[in-house]
Structure formats: C-alpha cells, structure tokens
Motif scaffolding. Structure first.
Motif: not given
Length: 221
Positions: A164-165, A124-130, A151-157
């Motif tokens: 970023t992990h 819910s905060d944007g973190y993902i299991v990559d 966990l990972g997170k998309v930090t720039s589109r």
C-alpha cells in the motif's frame, strides 16, 4: 504607482515561487544514495557504510577517514531483501560501534535535517522507498514547515501479498509525523497456493460440470 506595481509583481512572483516549491515532487535516488546522505548528530570520529550482498561486503561511503572494524553478518535494509543488507561501523571516543538495525539507524541519524533522513526515520515503522514504483512510493516534496513523503509499505504477506502507498507529513522542526494518508493498494500478488486466487477460482469454476449436463459415457465396441 510604479512602486506599488513593483511590490505587487514581487509579491506575485514570491507567491508562485513558494507554491511551486511546495508542489514540486522529487523522486528519491537509490537506497545507497539515501544512506550516504546521512549526517549523524553525534560528533563521531569517523563512520563507514557497508553494503553486504551474498556474504560479500563493499564499503560505499567512508566519512572521517579509514578505520579498522570487524565485518558484520547482519544488518538493516530500507527495502526488504533476503540476500543483502547494510550496516554502519563508526568510531566514537576511540570505540568502534555498529548500526545493525533500523532502530539503531534512527538513533544514529538523530535530528531530521533532510527528506532522505525522514525516509530513514519512517523505515523504522515499516515504510519503504520502493525503487520499482517511485511515482507511487518513492518521492517527496516539501514546504517551509514539512516534508511530504510518498512511501510504500508491505501490508500483507499472506494471500494475496500486497503493498500500500501512503503520503506521510513529517514536521521539519520536530521530526514528528503529523499526518498519514492511505492512498490504497498498488501491488496485489496471488500465487497458485492462494485459496482466494481469483484466477484459480475462475479456472475451477470453468472446469466444474453443470448440474443439468449429463455425464459422458464411453461406448464399448
């Protein structure tokens, strides 16, 4: 003396067991398996987890018996994808309800009881299991007090697209995140349209004529 030696040996064994338990990292399984491990706090009559890919729905878990529900055309995903999503249909007090986004999923899960549910909470905060990079952004370990999730997170589109992990500490008793450690970027992708694409800049620099180099002229015969 024997009793003291026995107690000392037992203490050492317990110490190493606890240390090993706290340090052992385990990789998350697939996203569907993470979602199938949900144990909702509310005493729902039954619930069904549905995976929709390219408009086709597939029931991947049925808990509490089959029920009638309306197929949904939107939902949530723990890993961003344009072509697929999940949703949950559940019966509570004889009424059919739907979980269609990560905030509703968070409420459906309720209290954090497992590292899988902790990963869902953090979604819910944007973190993902990559799933492609589990060594960096898809694993966890735990001790008696906390879950520690990588966990990972998309930090720039924008250009460059990047992920970023992080290592996040989730308290078992409260479900709150007590610490977030930034481990740096692990994916950085440029494309031809990126003005700051280093490869493109290198090519342009190579093609740019030197200032002192005379221009070539074509001789007429």
């Amino acid at each position: 003396m024997i009793k003291i030696a026995f107690r000392l040996t037992t203490f050492i064994c317990m110490f190493w067991a606890i240390l090993g338990y706290s340090q052992e990292k385990k990789k998350f399984s697939s996203i569907p398996n993470i979602l199938q491990r949900i144990s909702p706090d509310d005493k729902v009559d039954s619930w069904t987890l549905v995976y929709n890919s390219y408009g086709k729905g597939e029931e991947i878990k049925i808990s509490g018996g089959k029920m009638s529900y309306i197929p949904q055309f939107s939902g949530f995903n723990l890993f961003p994808s344009e072509d697929s999503f999940y949703y949950i249909a559940y019966s509570l007090g004889g009424k059919i309800n739907y979980v269609l986004d990560v905030e509703a999923l968070k409420k459906f899960v309720g209290k954090i009881d497992t590292p899988q549910e902790a990963a869902i909470l953090l979604a819910s905060d944007g973190y993902i299991v990559d799933e492609e990079f589990k060594d960096l952004a898809g694993n966890y370990h735990e001790d008696q007090s906390n879950y520690y999730l990588d966990l990972g997170k998309v930090t720039s589109r924008e250009c460059p697209y990047q992920k970023t992990h992080y290592t996040l500490t989730v308290n078992k008793a409260t479900g709150l995140v007590s610490n977030v450690k930034d481990n740096g970027t692990y994916i950085e992708l440029y494309n031809k349209k990126c003005a700051n694409n280093p490869r493109l800049l290198k090519i342009e620099k190579k093609e740019e004529p030197k200032k002192d180099e005379p221009k070539k002229t074509t001789k007429r015969r």
